[in-house]
Design a protein around this motif. Structure first.
Motif, PDB file in Angstrom:
ATOM      1  N   GLY A  19     -12.358 -56.878  19.344  1.00  0.00           N
ATOM      2  CA  GLY A  19     -11.608 -57.460  20.428  1.00  0.00           C
ATOM      3  C   GLY A  19     -12.539 -58.327  21.258  1.00  0.00           C
ATOM      4  N   SER A  20     -11.982 -59.163  22.143  1.00  0.00           N
ATOM      5  CA  SER A  20     -12.856 -60.046  22.898  1.00  0.00           C
ATOM      6  C   SER A  20     -12.208 -60.456  24.205  1.00  0.00           C
ATOM      7  CB  SER A  20     -13.210 -61.297  22.091  1.00  0.00           C
ATOM      8  OG  SER A  20     -12.054 -62.074  21.824  1.00  0.00           O
ATOM      9  N   PHE A  21     -13.052 -60.882  25.144  1.00  0.00           N
ATOM     10  CA  PHE A  21     -12.603 -61.528  26.352  1.00  0.00           C
ATOM     11  C   PHE A  21     -12.267 -62.976  25.984  1.00  0.00           C
ATOM     12  CE2 PHE A  21     -14.247 -57.772  27.872  1.00  0.00           C
ATOM     13  CZ  PHE A  21     -14.541 -57.705  29.232  1.00  0.00           C
ATOM     14  N   GLY A  22     -11.734 -63.747  26.938  1.00  0.00           N
ATOM     15  CA  GLY A  22     -11.511 -65.167  26.707  1.00  0.00           C
ATOM     16  C   GLY A  22     -12.770 -65.969  26.920  1.00  0.00           C
ATOM     17  N   GLN A  23     -12.644 -67.282  26.960  1.00  0.00           N
ATOM     18  CA  GLN A  23     -13.787 -68.176  27.126  1.00  0.00           C
ATOM     19  C   GLN A  23     -14.367 -68.035  28.530  1.00  0.00           C
ATOM     20  OE1 GLN A  23     -12.943 -72.392  27.258  1.00  0.00           O
ATOM     21  NE2 GLN A  23     -14.922 -72.927  26.333  1.00  0.00           N
ATOM     22  N   ALA A  24     -15.633 -67.673  28.608  1.00  0.00           N
ATOM     23  CA  ALA A  24     -16.301 -67.555  29.900  1.00  0.00           C
ATOM     24  C   ALA A  24     -16.581 -68.941  30.466  1.00  0.00           C
ATOM     25  CB  ALA A  24     -17.598 -66.763  29.755  1.00  0.00           C
ATOM     26  N   THR A  25     -16.787 -69.005  31.784  1.00  0.00           N
ATOM     27  CA  THR A  25     -16.962 -70.280  32.482  1.00  0.00           C
ATOM     28  C   THR A  25     -18.321 -70.333  33.169  1.00  0.00           C
ATOM     29  OG1 THR A  25     -14.581 -70.483  32.888  1.00  0.00           O
ATOM     30  CG2 THR A  25     -16.031 -71.780  34.287  1.00  0.00           C
ATOM     31  N   LEU A  26     -19.009 -71.453  33.017  1.00  0.00           N
ATOM     32  CA  LEU A  26     -20.275 -71.667  33.718  1.00  0.00           C
ATOM     33  C   LEU A  26     -19.987 -71.875  35.201  1.00  0.00           C
ATOM     34  CD1 LEU A  26     -23.396 -72.191  33.245  1.00  0.00           C
ATOM     35  CD2 LEU A  26     -22.815 -74.626  33.326  1.00  0.00           C
ATOM     36  N   THR A  27     -20.625 -71.076  36.052  1.00  0.00           N
ATOM     37  CA  THR A  27     -20.412 -71.189  37.499  1.00  0.00           C
ATOM     38  C   THR A  27     -21.684 -71.553  38.262  1.00  0.00           C
ATOM     39  OG1 THR A  27     -20.729 -68.788  37.719  1.00  0.00           O
ATOM     40  CG2 THR A  27     -18.463 -69.601  37.516  1.00  0.00           C
ATOM     41  N   GLY A  28     -22.832 -71.542  37.583  1.00  0.00           N
ATOM     42  CA  GLY A  28     -24.076 -71.910  38.239  1.00  0.00           C
ATOM     43  C   GLY A  28     -25.137 -72.272  37.219  1.00  0.00           C
ATOM     44  N   TRP A  29     -25.972 -73.251  37.566  1.00  0.00           N
ATOM     45  CA  TRP A  29     -27.069 -73.670  36.678  1.00  0.00           C
ATOM     46  C   TRP A  29     -28.262 -74.048  37.552  1.00  0.00           C
ATOM     47  CZ3 TRP A  29     -30.194 -77.922  36.059  1.00  0.00           C
ATOM     48  CH2 TRP A  29     -30.907 -78.031  34.848  1.00  0.00           C
ATOM     49  N   ALA A  30     -29.409 -73.486  37.229  1.00  0.00           N
ATOM     50  CA  ALA A  30     -30.654 -73.821  37.919  1.00  0.00           C
ATOM     51  C   ALA A  30     -31.780 -73.804  36.897  1.00  0.00           C
ATOM     52  CB  ALA A  30     -30.936 -72.847  39.057  1.00  0.00           C
ATOM     53  N   MET A  31     -32.874 -74.481  37.202  1.00  0.00           N
ATOM     54  CA  MET A  31     -33.916 -74.665  36.198  1.00  0.00           C
ATOM     55  C   MET A  31     -35.304 -74.575  36.818  1.00  0.00           C
ATOM     56  SD  MET A  31     -36.182 -77.287  35.204  1.00  0.00           S
ATOM     57  CE  MET A  31     -35.430 -78.864  35.584  1.00  0.00           C
ATOM     58  N   LEU A  32     -36.197 -73.848  36.111  1.00  0.00           N
ATOM     59  CA  LEU A  32     -37.620 -73.816  36.430  1.00  0.00           C
ATOM     60  C   LEU A  32     -38.331 -74.665  35.391  1.00  0.00           C
ATOM     61  CD1 LEU A  32     -39.860 -72.448  38.231  1.00  0.00           C
ATOM     62  CD2 LEU A  32     -40.080 -70.777  36.369  1.00  0.00           C
ATOM     63  N   PRO A  33     -39.051 -75.720  35.785  1.00  0.00           N
ATOM     64  CA  PRO A  33     -39.698 -76.593  34.799  1.00  0.00           C
ATOM     65  C   PRO A  33     -40.648 -75.825  33.889  1.00  0.00           C
ATOM     66  CG  PRO A  33     -39.723 -77.622  36.963  1.00  0.00           C
ATOM     67  CD  PRO A  33     -39.236 -76.211  37.169  1.00  0.00           C
ATOM     68  N   ALA A  34     -40.714 -76.232  32.630  1.00  0.00           N
ATOM     69  CA  ALA A  34     -41.553 -75.559  31.641  1.00  0.00           C
ATOM     70  C   ALA A  34     -43.003 -75.478  32.097  1.00  0.00           C
ATOM     71  CB  ALA A  34     -41.451 -76.279  30.300  1.00  0.00           C
ATOM     72  N   ALA A  35     -43.525 -76.567  32.605  1.00  0.00           N
ATOM     73  CA  ALA A  35     -44.939 -76.620  33.002  1.00  0.00           C
ATOM     74  C   ALA A  35     -45.103 -76.121  34.434  1.00  0.00           C
ATOM     75  CB  ALA A  35     -45.476 -78.033  32.848  1.00  0.00           C
ATOM     76  N   THR A  36     -44.754 -74.849  34.649  1.00  0.00           N
ATOM     77  CA  THR A  36     -44.940 -74.192  35.943  1.00  0.00           C
ATOM     78  C   THR A  36     -46.031 -73.144  35.777  1.00  0.00           C
ATOM     79  OG1 THR A  36     -42.623 -74.532  36.571  1.00  0.00           O
ATOM     80  CG2 THR A  36     -43.851 -72.838  37.755  1.00  0.00           C
TER      81      THR A  36
END
Length: 385
Positions: A19-36
């Motif tokens: 069984g499964s839930f429906g399609q989840a929704t993106l509600t937030g996006w943040a990023m830490l640069p690779a070269a940190t």
């Protein structure tokens, strides 16, 4: 010691008819640069041979902030995250310091700030074999840490892959007792020898029961002799400091897959990240399952319900790009945390500087996303504060 009950049970893999839930929704996006990097820290990457990877050339003047393989919610908007062994194996990670970082993702600004952290150390000599550093600061040649839980007393339990071991640290990052082995299971890096588990297949995930009395460390790989794709989900009694002998079975969709993390939802259910080995265009299966140890269908395996397909997240607000569908196409996705009863936080392990799942030829950043599920988890309220 009381008599423990062995409930290890295996059956042949069945077709994926969950069984499964429906399609989840993106509600937030943040990023830490690779070269940190950790400022004013020790040099790192000197054992990589100076070979460029994705435009990044080692060695580095400071320690990279990378490889997030476990996460703990602090309740104030910050999270504690652990960096794993560093550069992928014991031989090349002796100058990578094991560390718990404290980070603050700001989803309005789409940024992640590193606001603190502690190194992991063994000043009291609980590790009986020789460590890499004489000052007993732990490195990626000593342990490969991949999972973390914090108890109500502020101490941390961390799961390792080289033993595999359970490691208990105080709130300052000092080891509090000798590493605890998993009976009957040894990785190739284990000094006791006679391995029956492949490298980098130890405690990738670790859950904590709502009452804080039990840990559930989950192996990433199959122990020799067990059915293909069957992973042992172990039970560790924190009160008596011992494994109970109770073992549940998490069955991978494909034996070539791996798990990335495991956390508890309540006394019986767990969120488990399962992923294939692909990245970018080759990434196909990156999922979060709800796994129930009660085994309602009596097939000897934990029951699985698909909660979120990380390769198919709705993004109507275009938080993660210009498409209406957001994908999380990283080779290693190793962090999941419950934010509320319908919202999860998910973070990738960027394997700096080697992975390039987002953009070919460029090192992956550490991406922190929040996703809204279509249904409530009905999680134990102790996990919702």
């Amino acid at each position: 010691m009381g008599v423990s009950v062995l409930t290890l049970a295996f059956a042949a893999p069945s077709a994926s008819a969950h069984g499964s839930f429906g399609q989840a929704t993106l509600t937030g996006w943040a990023m830490l640069p690779a070269a940190t990097f950790v400022s004013a820290s020790d040099p790192s990457g000197g054992l990589l041979g100076g070979t460029p990877s994705n435009g990044i050339t080692p060695p580095f003047d400071d320690q990279p902030v990378q490889g997030f393989s476990g996460i703990v919610k602090n309740g104030d908007g910050t999270f504690d995250v652990i960096s794993d062994n560093g550069y992928g194996n014991k031989a090349n990670s002796g100058d990578f310091v094991l560390r718990i970082h404290r980070v603050f993702p700001d989803y309005a600004k789409k940024t992640v700030d590193v606001v603190g952290g502690i190194n992991l150390t063994d000043p009291n000599g609980y590790v009986s074999w020789a460590l890499t550093r004489k000052d007993r600061v732990l490195t990626g040649a000593d342990f490969d840490i991949e999972s973390i839980q914090r108890l109500s007393d502020g101490t941390y339990w961390i799961g390792d892959e080289f033993g595999p071991y359970l490691l208990h640290f105080d709130r300052a990052g000092r080891l509090m007792q000798a590493p605890i082995s998993l009976p009957g299971v040894r990785a190739p890096e284990n000094p006791e020898g006679n391995p029956n588990l492949n490298s980098s297949k130890g405690f990738e995930g670790m859950a904590q029961s709502p009452d804080g009395r039990t840990l559930y460390p989950l192996l990433e790989g199959t122990v020799a002799g067990d059915p293909a794709g069957a992973l042992r989900f172990n039970e560790f009694d924190l009160v008596h400091q011992r494994y109970t002998g109770t073992i549940y079975t998490y069955q991978l969709e494909d034996p070539s897959n791996s798990i990335g993390d495991a956390i508890a939802v309540d006394d019986d259910r767990f969120l488990i990240i399962e992923r294939d080995q692909g990245q970018g265009a080759t990434a196909k299966l990156k999922r979060i399952y709800l796994a129930d140890k009660r085994d309602r269908n009596r097939d000897g395996k934990m029951d699985k319900t698909l909660v979120a397909d990380l390769m198919n997240l709705a993004d109507p607000r275009h938080l993660g790009g210009t498409s209406n569908v957001f994908t999380f196409p990283f080779q290693t996705i190793e962090d999941v945390v419950i934010l509320d009863d319908r919202t999860l936080g998910v973070v990738n392990d960027n394997n700096f500087p080697f992975s390039s799942g987002r953009t070919a030829g460029q090192p992956d950043n550490d991406e922190f996303i929040t996703i809204r599920l279509t249904d409530n988890l009905h999680a134990d309220k102790r996990f919702l504060h």
